[in-house]
Design an enzyme around this catalytic site. Structure first.
Site, PDB file in Angstrom:
ATOM      1  N   ASN A 118      14.353 -39.306 -90.871  1.00 17.35           N
ATOM      2  CA  ASN A 118      13.751 -38.370 -89.917  1.00 17.35           C
ATOM      3  C   ASN A 118      12.264 -38.305 -90.247  1.00 17.35           C
ATOM      4  O   ASN A 118      11.916 -38.148 -91.411  1.00 17.35           O
ATOM      5  CB  ASN A 118      14.399 -36.989 -90.104  1.00 17.35           C
ATOM      6  CG  ASN A 118      13.688 -35.901 -89.310  1.00 17.35           C
ATOM      7  OD1 ASN A 118      13.120 -36.163 -88.254  1.00 17.35           O
ATOM      8  ND2 ASN A 118      13.716 -34.687 -89.831  1.00 17.35           N
ATOM      9  N   GLY A 119      11.398 -38.438 -89.237  1.00 21.18           N
ATOM     10  CA  GLY A 119       9.962 -38.345 -89.496  1.00 21.18           C
ATOM     11  C   GLY A 119       9.251 -39.602 -89.044  1.00 21.18           C
ATOM     12  O   GLY A 119       9.780 -40.380 -88.237  1.00 21.18           O
ATOM     13  N   HIS A 132      -9.678 -17.032 -58.864  1.00 21.58           N
ATOM     14  CA  HIS A 132     -10.713 -17.921 -59.392  1.00 21.58           C
ATOM     15  C   HIS A 132     -10.299 -19.392 -59.263  1.00 21.58           C
ATOM     16  O   HIS A 132     -10.875 -20.260 -59.911  1.00 21.58           O
ATOM     17  CB  HIS A 132     -11.018 -17.570 -60.847  1.00 21.58           C
ATOM     18  CG  HIS A 132     -11.526 -16.167 -61.004  1.00 21.58           C
ATOM     19  ND1 HIS A 132     -12.779 -15.783 -60.595  1.00 21.58           N
ATOM     20  CD2 HIS A 132     -10.918 -15.047 -61.458  1.00 21.58           C
ATOM     21  CE1 HIS A 132     -12.930 -14.483 -60.823  1.00 21.58           C
ATOM     22  NE2 HIS A 132     -11.820 -14.019 -61.343  1.00 21.58           N
ATOM     23  N   GLU A 181      10.998 -26.802 -68.579  1.00 26.21           N
ATOM     24  CA  GLU A 181      11.688 -27.453 -69.690  1.00 26.21           C
ATOM     25  C   GLU A 181      13.131 -27.804 -69.353  1.00 26.21           C
ATOM     26  O   GLU A 181      13.603 -28.881 -69.719  1.00 26.21           O
ATOM     27  CB  GLU A 181      11.637 -26.484 -70.883  1.00 26.21           C
ATOM     28  CG  GLU A 181      12.297 -26.963 -72.132  1.00 26.21           C
ATOM     29  CD  GLU A 181      12.188 -25.926 -73.257  1.00 26.21           C
ATOM     30  OE1 GLU A 181      11.829 -24.760 -72.990  1.00 26.21           O
ATOM     31  OE2 GLU A 181      12.486 -26.296 -74.400  1.00 26.21           O
ATOM     32  N   TRP A 189      15.967 -38.710 -82.261  1.00 29.21           N
ATOM     33  CA  TRP A 189      14.962 -38.470 -81.216  1.00 29.21           C
ATOM     34  C   TRP A 189      13.926 -39.561 -81.439  1.00 29.21           C
ATOM     35  O   TRP A 189      13.218 -39.555 -82.452  1.00 29.21           O
ATOM     36  CB  TRP A 189      14.364 -37.076 -81.386  1.00 29.21           C
ATOM     37  CG  TRP A 189      13.389 -36.709 -80.308  1.00 29.21           C
ATOM     38  CD1 TRP A 189      13.699 -36.150 -79.096  1.00 29.21           C
ATOM     39  CD2 TRP A 189      11.966 -36.848 -80.328  1.00 29.21           C
ATOM     40  NE1 TRP A 189      12.557 -35.948 -78.368  1.00 29.21           N
ATOM     41  CE2 TRP A 189      11.479 -36.369 -79.087  1.00 29.21           C
ATOM     42  CE3 TRP A 189      11.057 -37.344 -81.247  1.00 29.21           C
ATOM     43  CZ2 TRP A 189      10.126 -36.355 -78.773  1.00 29.21           C
ATOM     44  CZ3 TRP A 189       9.696 -37.342 -80.935  1.00 29.21           C
ATOM     45  CH2 TRP A 189       9.253 -36.842 -79.700  1.00 29.21           C
ATOM     46  N   GLU A 194       5.758 -17.979 -70.499  1.00 31.10           N
ATOM     47  CA  GLU A 194       7.089 -18.282 -71.028  1.00 31.10           C
ATOM     48  C   GLU A 194       8.070 -18.581 -69.878  1.00 31.10           C
ATOM     49  O   GLU A 194       8.871 -19.513 -69.969  1.00 31.10           O
ATOM     50  CB  GLU A 194       7.575 -17.092 -71.886  1.00 31.10           C
ATOM     51  CG  GLU A 194       9.062 -17.036 -72.212  1.00 31.10           C
ATOM     52  CD  GLU A 194       9.568 -18.148 -73.127  1.00 31.10           C
ATOM     53  OE1 GLU A 194       8.763 -18.995 -73.558  1.00 31.10           O
ATOM     54  OE2 GLU A 194      10.783 -18.188 -73.372  1.00 31.10           O
ATOM     55  N   ARG A 204      18.780 -31.445 -82.598  1.00 34.26           N
ATOM     56  CA  ARG A 204      17.541 -31.980 -83.181  1.00 34.26           C
ATOM     57  C   ARG A 204      17.127 -33.318 -82.552  1.00 34.26           C
ATOM     58  O   ARG A 204      16.035 -33.820 -82.821  1.00 34.26           O
ATOM     59  CB  ARG A 204      17.723 -32.193 -84.690  1.00 34.26           C
ATOM     60  CG  ARG A 204      18.070 -30.939 -85.445  1.00 34.26           C
ATOM     61  CD  ARG A 204      18.275 -31.248 -86.905  1.00 34.26           C
ATOM     62  NE  ARG A 204      17.036 -31.692 -87.489  1.00 34.26           N
ATOM     63  CZ  ARG A 204      16.127 -30.900 -88.029  1.00 34.26           C
ATOM     64  NH1 ARG A 204      16.323 -29.601 -88.046  1.00 34.26           N
ATOM     65  NH2 ARG A 204      15.022 -31.390 -88.548  1.00 34.26           N
ATOM     66  N   LYS A 217       9.940 -22.197 -69.622  1.00 35.59           N
ATOM     67  CA  LYS A 217      11.402 -22.313 -69.656  1.00 35.59           C
ATOM     68  C   LYS A 217      11.904 -23.048 -68.426  1.00 35.59           C
ATOM     69  O   LYS A 217      12.794 -23.878 -68.501  1.00 35.59           O
ATOM     70  CB  LYS A 217      11.993 -20.909 -69.735  1.00 35.59           C
ATOM     71  CG  LYS A 217      13.218 -20.802 -70.549  1.00 35.59           C
ATOM     72  CD  LYS A 217      13.050 -20.435 -71.999  1.00 35.59           C
ATOM     73  CE  LYS A 217      12.078 -21.253 -72.780  1.00 35.59           C
ATOM     74  NZ  LYS A 217      11.890 -20.744 -74.128  1.00 35.59           N
ATOM     75  N   CYS A 259      15.506 -35.495 -85.081  1.00 39.09           N
ATOM     76  CA  CYS A 259      16.521 -36.293 -85.757  1.00 39.09           C
ATOM     77  C   CYS A 259      17.311 -35.385 -86.701  1.00 39.09           C
ATOM     78  O   CYS A 259      16.733 -34.593 -87.446  1.00 39.09           O
ATOM     79  CB  CYS A 259      15.976 -37.469 -86.558  1.00 39.09           C
ATOM     80  SG  CYS A 259      15.094 -38.659 -85.558  1.00 39.09           S
ATOM     81  N   LYS A 273      14.994 -29.934 -80.482  1.00 35.90           N
ATOM     82  CA  LYS A 273      14.699 -28.547 -80.829  1.00 35.90           C
ATOM     83  C   LYS A 273      13.669 -28.421 -81.938  1.00 35.90           C
ATOM     84  O   LYS A 273      12.803 -27.574 -81.898  1.00 35.90           O
ATOM     85  CB  LYS A 273      15.977 -27.820 -81.229  1.00 35.90           C
ATOM     86  CG  LYS A 273      15.704 -26.336 -81.428  1.00 35.90           C
ATOM     87  CD  LYS A 273      16.894 -25.509 -81.147  1.00 35.90           C
ATOM     88  CE  LYS A 273      16.568 -24.046 -81.198  1.00 35.90           C
ATOM     89  NZ  LYS A 273      15.778 -23.607 -80.036  1.00 35.90           N
TER      90      LYS A 273
HETATM   91  C1  F6R Z   1      10.609 -23.843 -75.711  1.00 33.26           C
HETATM   92  C2  F6R Z   1      10.759 -24.119 -77.132  1.00 33.26           C
HETATM   93  C3  F6R Z   1       9.604 -24.707 -77.857  1.00 33.26           C
HETATM   94  C4  F6R Z   1       9.498 -24.114 -79.276  1.00 33.26           C
HETATM   95  C5  F6R Z   1       8.387 -24.837 -80.058  1.00 33.26           C
HETATM   96  C6  F6R Z   1       8.220 -24.252 -81.446  1.00 33.26           C
HETATM   97  O1  F6R Z   1      11.768 -23.268 -75.193  1.00 33.26           O
HETATM   98  O2  F6R Z   1      11.796 -23.902 -77.702  1.00 33.26           O
HETATM   99  O3  F6R Z   1       8.403 -24.546 -77.149  1.00 33.26           O
HETATM  100  O4  F6R Z   1       9.234 -22.744 -79.179  1.00 33.26           O
HETATM  101  O5  F6R Z   1       8.699 -26.201 -80.158  1.00 33.26           O
HETATM  102  O6  F6R Z   1       9.402 -24.365 -82.175  1.00 33.26           O
HETATM  103  P1  F6R Z   1       9.620 -23.518 -83.499  1.00 33.26           P
HETATM  104  O7  F6R Z   1       9.708 -22.077 -83.091  1.00 33.26           O
HETATM  105  O8  F6R Z   1      10.897 -24.022 -84.089  1.00 33.26           O
HETATM  106  O9  F6R Z   1       8.427 -23.765 -84.363  1.00 33.26           O
END
Ligand code: F6R
Length: 617
Positions: free
Chosen positions: A102-103, A509, A493, A76, A486, A27, A490, A2, A612
């Site tokens: 927010n929260g 395994h 996601e 969100w 990673e 956000r 990605k 949010c 994010k």
């Molecule tokens: C994946 C991604 C998330 C963040 C995770 C931590 O692309 O962006 O997995 O890495 O939510 O976020 P931060 O770094 O802001 O604590």
């Protein structure tokens, strides 16, 4: 999660709120709304499910009356689905009071029952509306003093929240509070802003004030007061925003993600800048902490998602250069299993946003249990660094796309710098090893630029060919293992394709059963020059999966001829020492995930169901 923006000043507030929300949309983006007090002192409100553009279109079609103060929210969803009714702001006091949040208010059910028992009714399923209704009650119980009512209200709330409120009776006043959720103040000429982060107002001012935990702020045009929840005045901490609004613009790129991948070389270079002296790493922020660093016996890295994978890469460097045992923990698992912590433990948190609730809670827990805490963070004034004993900032610049890319390479860079700094301070690192590592690190930006120039188009083409894949696997060994994780994260996601990362040695395994004819598998191949033993083992792993029909895409060092016969596709990366390979091998994987999502016509910047900054546990 949010985004929150508030404004009081003399300019029309609607466009200021909407442009602030556009910068905060990363956000959360399932609904948005604004409330404005107009020139006649009436509170107008509009909110719509969907992305911010839906709200913009609605306002264009039927504008609100002009006003010079207001609040705005991009959501969100937590309590209640993403509908018009559940969107913020929420109104109370016959529509004269507006609240955004927010929260998560953890005791909302009990409060709602209490308020309903005394005759209040609710339109939405949200916890926020409960806060709005409670505030309306307190407003009348406190002689229509909005600040006093706000103090009384937040004292009754449990959980994590940033709340902003405004009331028709008080045009030109916005009140806000924060507990375990972000809020910063922007100071303009005769105008004042509030935002979940500085992006909300950086186009208007770079002068900012940080608000501490459990504090309340009241903004009026050109003035600010901050108190604790009991009303005792506190002095907010000033800071200057070091990047300008253009840094958070798309600037001609097709997406923020495309722009941010292109900025990976700079993210590394800027994170290294100012931290090398005479071939050794000296991090100025850690000045005066030598005794602390000499006194630690182990390191625990806590982080989530991509940041945790950066931590897994960093573990190799910290163990090799600083000679300290390192564990890497998902922050949300860490504090629920009674970990052994003492003052000789350094807990290193990694967070791009600096607001991830799981990571913040892990840091607080570590602190309470007597451990030392150090934060690696990309966002100035964020909560996690403020709660830590020491900070090493990454200088990746603002990251707007939900999927983290440039921050990831900056996080690995910062961990390497930390490993070299701690190794030097503890006397665990020879001058020659330090000088060689520094030279390698300084060469990384140019090598990433080479990949972006030489391989980008081919990888994007590969992604287009693979747009209909149902599943993609990623294999790596040693530092290549977290890079495989990673790559898989990605891809799932942003392209919504099933993807998994494995340690290549683990395949036999169990996971090798997944291989069937045509299964695409990316393999990160260690350097034949620097890691010949691991290189040969990975080549054997490739043969095992090819024998079962896998279609293999290898990411291999230039000049690695031995792997050529075994790759259906070969992506080249420049030669680099083993520990530096992750900073290069991840770049093709970022390009691939982005290319595949684009080929499927998806929004790479705002993937479904995500936000994010994950500010709920
Ligand atoms: C994946 C991604 C998330 C963040 C995770 C931590 O692309 O962006 O997995 O890495 O939510 O976020 P931060 O770094 O802001 O604590």
């Amino acid at each position: 999660m949010c985004g929150i923006v508030g404004y009081v000043g003399s300019r029309p507030s609607e466009s200021i709120l909407l442009s602030g929300l556009a910068r905060l949309e990363y956000r959360g983006y399932d609904s948005a709304g604004i409330a404005v007090i107009d020139g006649d002192g009436h509170l107008g409100m509009r909110k719509r499910a969907g992305k911010l553009q839906v709200l913009r279109d609605d306002l264009q079609h039927a504008p609100l009356a002009d006003g010079t103060s207001g609040i705005g929210h991009t959501r969100w969803a937590t309590h209640g689905g993403p509908t018009d009714v559940n969107a913020h702001p929420h109104l109370a006091d016959d529509g004269r009071l507006a609240v955004i949040h927010n929260g998560i208010i953890e005791n909302f059910a009990a409060l709602r029952a209490e308020l309903a028992g005394s005759g209040d009714t609710f339109l939405s399923e949200t916890d926020t509306e409960v806060a709005a209704v409670l505030l309306a009650r307190e407003y009348h119980a406190n002689g229509e003093d909005l600040e006093a009512a706000f103090r009384a209200t937040v004292q009754r709330l449990d959980g994590a929240f940033t709340l902003l409120a405004m009331h028709e009776d008080h045009p030109g006043l916005v009140v806000g509070a924060r507990r375990n959720s972000p809020l910063v103040i922007g100071l303009g000429e005769g105008e004042t802003f509030l935002g979940s982060d500085v992006a909300a107002f950086v186009e208007h001012t770079r002068h900012a004030l940080a608000i501490g935990q459990d504090q309340i702020v009241a903004i009026r045009p050109g003035s600010v007061t901050v108190t604790d929840f009991d009303g005792v005045a506190v002095e907010p901490e000033p800071f200057e925003v070091t990047w300008d609004a253009a840094a958070a613009e798309k600037g001609g790129w097709s997406s923020f993600m495309a722009k941010e991948v292109s900025e990976e070389p700079e993210a590394v270079a800027n994170t290294v800048r100012g931290r090398i002296h005479d071939d050794a790493v000296v991090i100025p922020e850690l000045d005066g902490l030598d005794d602390l660093l000499r006194g630690i016996h182990r390191i625990i890295i806590v982080a989530c998602g991509t940041a945790a994978y950066a931590g897994q890469v960093g573990k190799y460097a910290l163990e090799q250069w600083a000679r300290l045992p390192v564990d890497v923990e998902l922050a949300h698992e860490f504090r629920y299993r009674d970990p052994v912590l003492d003052e000789a433990t350094l807990v290193v948190s990694i967070s791009q946003s600096g607001e991830t609730m799981d990571t913040l809670m892990a840091v607080k827990y570590a602190h309470e249990r007597g451990a030392k805490t150090l934060s690696i963070c990309n966002t100035q004034g964020a909560t996690i660094p403020r709660e830590s004993d020491a900070i090493v900032y990454t200088h990746a610049g603002p990251e707007v796309a939900v999927a983290s890319t440039k921050a990831f390479v900056a996080q690995i860079t910062a961990l390497y710098l930390l490993a070299l700094h701690v190794g030097r301070v503890r006397g665990a690192l020879s001058a020659a090893t330090s000088a060689q590592a520094v030279a390698e690190l300084e060469a990384v930006p140019e090598k990433i630029s080479w990949i972006l120039e030489a391989e980008q188009e081919r990888i994007a083409q590969l992604a287009r060919w693979m747009a209909d894949s149902r599943s993609v696997l990623f294999l790596g060994r040693h530092v290549g293992f977290p890079i495989a994780l990673e790559g898989a994260l990605k891809l799932k996601e942003i392209s919504y394709i099933h993807a998994e990362g494995f340690a290549a040695g683990e395949l036999k395994h169990g996971p090798i059963a997944l291989i069937e004819p045509g299964q695409p598998v990316f393999v990160i191949v260690p350097s034949p020059v620097h890691s010949p033993v691991l290189h040969d083992k990975v080549v054997s792993n490739i043969q095992e999966i090819r024998a079962r029909g896998a279609r293999v895409i290898v990411i291999a060092e230039e000049g690695d001829a031995a792997v050529l016969p075994f790759g259906d596709e070969v992506v080249r990366i420049p030669l680099a020492g083993s520990l530096f390979e992750p900073l290069l091998a991840v770049v093709p994987l970022h390009i691939f995930a982005m290319g595949l999502a684009e080929a499927r016509g998806l929004d790479v910047d705002q993937p479904r169901n995500l936000a994010k900054s994950v500010t709920v546990e």
